[in-house]
Scaffold this motif. Structure first.
Motif, PDB file in Angstrom:
ATOM      1  N   LEU A  16      31.614  44.157  24.574  1.00 27.26           N
ATOM      2  CA  LEU A  16      30.077  44.889  25.192  1.00 27.26           C
ATOM      3  C   LEU A  16      28.884  45.032  24.247  1.00 27.26           C
ATOM      4  CD1 LEU A  16      31.761  47.765  27.505  1.00 27.26           C
ATOM      5  CD2 LEU A  16      30.602  46.009  28.080  1.00 27.26           C
ATOM      6  N   GLY A  17      29.457  45.079  22.801  1.00 29.11           N
ATOM      7  CA  GLY A  17      28.602  45.150  21.837  1.00 29.11           C
ATOM      8  C   GLY A  17      27.986  44.508  21.644  1.00 29.11           C
ATOM      9  N   ILE A  18      28.269  43.185  21.963  1.00 31.62           N
ATOM     10  CA  ILE A  18      27.416  42.202  21.732  1.00 31.62           C
ATOM     11  C   ILE A  18      26.394  42.092  23.259  1.00 31.62           C
ATOM     12  CG2 ILE A  18      27.884  39.755  21.672  1.00 31.62           C
ATOM     13  CD1 ILE A  18      29.898  40.399  19.878  1.00 31.62           C
ATOM     14  N   ILE A  19      26.962  41.660  23.979  1.00 34.72           N
ATOM     15  CA  ILE A  19      26.268  41.418  25.162  1.00 34.72           C
ATOM     16  C   ILE A  19      25.437  43.297  25.101  1.00 34.72           C
ATOM     17  CG2 ILE A  19      26.616  42.426  27.528  1.00 34.72           C
ATOM     18  CD1 ILE A  19      29.578  41.443  27.887  1.00 34.72           C
ATOM     19  N   VAL A  20      25.229  43.719  25.128  1.00 31.07           N
ATOM     20  CA  VAL A  20      24.578  44.250  24.748  1.00 31.07           C
ATOM     21  C   VAL A  20      22.942  44.532  23.430  1.00 31.07           C
ATOM     22  CG1 VAL A  20      23.503  47.250  23.840  1.00 31.07           C
ATOM     23  CG2 VAL A  20      25.798  46.587  25.986  1.00 31.07           C
ATOM     24  N   PHE A  21      23.379  44.443  22.747  1.00 30.29           N
ATOM     25  CA  PHE A  21      22.544  43.375  21.966  1.00 30.29           C
ATOM     26  C   PHE A  21      21.637  42.203  21.815  1.00 30.29           C
ATOM     27  CE2 PHE A  21      21.278  42.356  17.481  1.00 30.29           C
ATOM     28  CZ  PHE A  21      20.961  42.795  17.131  1.00 30.29           C
ATOM     29  N   VAL A  22      22.501  41.254  22.400  1.00 33.08           N
ATOM     30  CA  VAL A  22      21.966  40.501  23.192  1.00 33.08           C
ATOM     31  C   VAL A  22      20.525  40.682  24.310  1.00 33.08           C
ATOM     32  CG1 VAL A  22      21.541  37.842  24.589  1.00 33.08           C
ATOM     33  CG2 VAL A  22      23.551  38.752  22.534  1.00 33.08           C
ATOM     34  N   MET A  23      21.445  41.844  25.218  1.00 37.32           N
ATOM     35  CA  MET A  23      20.597  41.454  26.109  1.00 37.32           C
ATOM     36  C   MET A  23      18.694  42.830  25.624  1.00 37.32           C
ATOM     37  SD  MET A  23      22.967  42.546  29.327  1.00 37.32           S
ATOM     38  CE  MET A  23      21.665  42.793  30.741  1.00 37.32           C
ATOM     39  N   THR A  24      19.354  43.750  24.854  1.00 38.24           N
ATOM     40  CA  THR A  24      18.558  44.241  24.125  1.00 38.24           C
ATOM     41  C   THR A  24      17.381  43.458  23.239  1.00 38.24           C
ATOM     42  OG1 THR A  24      19.826  46.247  24.192  1.00 38.24           O
ATOM     43  CG2 THR A  24      17.930  46.079  22.816  1.00 38.24           C
ATOM     44  N   ASN A  25      17.914  42.641  22.938  1.00 38.67           N
ATOM     45  CA  ASN A  25      16.950  41.889  21.703  1.00 38.67           C
ATOM     46  C   ASN A  25      15.748  40.774  22.746  1.00 38.67           C
ATOM     47  OD1 ASN A  25      17.263  42.138  19.461  1.00 38.67           O
ATOM     48  ND2 ASN A  25      19.249  41.163  19.267  1.00 38.67           N
ATOM     49  N   GLN A  26      16.161  40.609  23.925  1.00 41.00           N
ATOM     50  CA  GLN A  26      15.371  40.295  25.504  1.00 41.00           C
ATOM     51  C   GLN A  26      14.744  40.799  25.714  1.00 41.00           C
ATOM     52  OE1 GLN A  26      18.142  38.350  28.268  1.00 41.00           O
ATOM     53  NE2 GLN A  26      19.177  37.300  27.091  1.00 41.00           N
ATOM     54  N   LEU A  27      14.052  42.163  25.382  1.00 43.30           N
ATOM     55  CA  LEU A  27      12.974  42.737  25.611  1.00 43.30           C
ATOM     56  C   LEU A  27      12.200  42.795  25.133  1.00 43.30           C
ATOM     57  CD1 LEU A  27      15.045  46.222  25.433  1.00 43.30           C
ATOM     58  CD2 LEU A  27      14.090  45.514  27.596  1.00 43.30           C
ATOM     59  N   SER A  28      10.756  42.504  25.926  1.00 38.87           N
ATOM     60  CA  SER A  28       9.783  41.828  25.575  1.00 38.87           C
ATOM     61  C   SER A  28       9.034  43.156  24.432  1.00 38.87           C
ATOM     62  CB  SER A  28       8.515  41.531  25.995  1.00 38.87           C
ATOM     63  OG  SER A  28       8.341  42.526  27.216  1.00 38.87           O
ATOM     64  N   VAL A  29       9.101  44.017  24.378  1.00 39.09           N
ATOM     65  CA  VAL A  29       9.118  45.495  22.758  1.00 39.09           C
ATOM     66  C   VAL A  29       8.924  44.936  21.771  1.00 39.09           C
ATOM     67  CG1 VAL A  29       8.731  47.902  22.618  1.00 39.09           C
ATOM     68  CG2 VAL A  29       8.977  46.565  25.425  1.00 39.09           C
ATOM     69  N   PRO A  30       7.987  44.874  21.269  1.00 40.37           N
ATOM     70  CA  PRO A  30       8.095  44.928  19.525  1.00 40.37           C
ATOM     71  C   PRO A  30       8.893  45.963  18.909  1.00 40.37           C
ATOM     72  CG  PRO A  30       6.224  44.590  19.658  1.00 40.37           C
ATOM     73  CD  PRO A  30       6.345  45.028  21.197  1.00 40.37           C
ATOM     74  N   PHE A  31       9.863  45.846  17.932  1.00 41.30           N
ATOM     75  CA  PHE A  31      10.910  46.825  17.078  1.00 41.30           C
ATOM     76  C   PHE A  31       9.532  46.593  16.249  1.00 41.30           C
ATOM     77  CE2 PHE A  31      14.737  47.585  14.816  1.00 41.30           C
ATOM     78  CZ  PHE A  31      14.697  48.895  15.637  1.00 41.30           C
ATOM     79  N   THR A  32       9.497  47.606  16.301  1.00 40.11           N
ATOM     80  CA  THR A  32       9.035  48.243  14.218  1.00 40.11           C
ATOM     81  C   THR A  32       9.428  49.584  13.538  1.00 40.11           C
ATOM     82  OG1 THR A  32       6.982  49.018  15.004  1.00 40.11           O
ATOM     83  CG2 THR A  32       6.669  46.871  14.504  1.00 40.11           C
ATOM     84  N   LEU A  33       9.786  50.203  11.999  1.00 37.33           N
ATOM     85  CA  LEU A  33       9.890  50.563  11.888  1.00 37.33           C
ATOM     86  C   LEU A  33       8.979  52.050  11.964  1.00 37.33           C
ATOM     87  CD1 LEU A  33      10.828  49.497   8.222  1.00 37.33           C
ATOM     88  CD2 LEU A  33      12.471  49.792   9.805  1.00 37.33           C
TER      89      LEU A  33
END
Length: 154
Positions: A16-33
Motif C-alpha cells: 500500500l505504501g508503494i502504491i500511494v507513493f507511486v500515485m502521489t508522484n503522478q500528481l503534476s504539482v511540483p514538490f519544493t521545500l
C-alpha cells in the motif's frame, strides 16, 4: 513454512505504501521545500506505511511460530462491516448536509459501536464527538486554510 498474520499485514502495508507513493508522484504539482503542496502528506504517509510494514513483517519473522488465535470473531467482522457502511454513508451525507452537522453523529455512532466492554459513558461520547468535530474543523479551516463539505442542501 507457514506464513503468519504479521507477515501478511506487514507485506500489505509495504505494498500500500508503494502504491500511494507511486500515485502521489503522478500528481503534476511540483514538490519544493518552500511549498511542498498536496504531495507532502501522502508521501509522508506512504513512507510511514513502508517503514511500519517492514517492521511488522520483520517482527513476524522473528517470533516463534505458534498456534495463532483467530484474528477476529464473527462479531468483530460484523463491526468492521458496519463501520465501513457508516463511513460510506458519512461521505454521502457530508456532501449533502455538511461536515459540521453530520460529523458529530457519525463520530458518536462509531464510538458507540466500538465502546462495548469499556467504561465509556453517553456524556463522554457526546463530548468527544463534538470536540473532535470542532478540532478538525478549526485545524482544516484556520490552520491549513482548506474547506470542508458545507453541504449541497444548505
Amino acid at each position: 513454512m507457514k506464513i503468519k498474520r504479521d507477515q501478511v499485514a506487514g507485506a500489505v502495508l509495504v505494498i500500500l505504501g508503494i502504491i500511494v507513493f507511486v500515485m502521489t508522484n503522478q500528481l503534476s504539482v511540483p514538490f519544493t521545500l518552500s511549498y511542498p503542496g498536496p504531495k507532502a502528506l501522502p508521501m509522508i504517509a506512504a513512507v510511514g506505511f513502508m517503514i511500519c510494514g517492514a517492521g511488522v513483517f520483520l517482527e513476524g519473522c522473528k517470533e516463534k511460530l505458534e498456534d495463532e488465535k483467530p484474528f477476529l470473531k464473527k462479531e468483530g467482522w460484523i463491526k468492521i462491516l458496519v463501520a465501513m457502511a457508516v463511513l460510506a454513508v458519512y461521505v454521502f451525507a457530508a456532501s449533502l448536509i455538511g461536515y459540521l452537522i453530520v460529523t458529530p453523529f457519525v463520530t458518536y455512532a462509531l464510538t458507540t459501536l466500538f465502546a462495548k466492554g469499556s467504561k465509556s459513558t453517553l456524556k463522554g461520547r457526546v463530548i468527544y464527538s463534538v470536540l473532535l468535530t470542532a478540532i478538525i474543523y478549526v485545524v482544516y479551516i484556520y490552520v491549513f486554510g482548506l474547506s470542508l463539505p458545507s453541504g449541497a442542501l444548505f
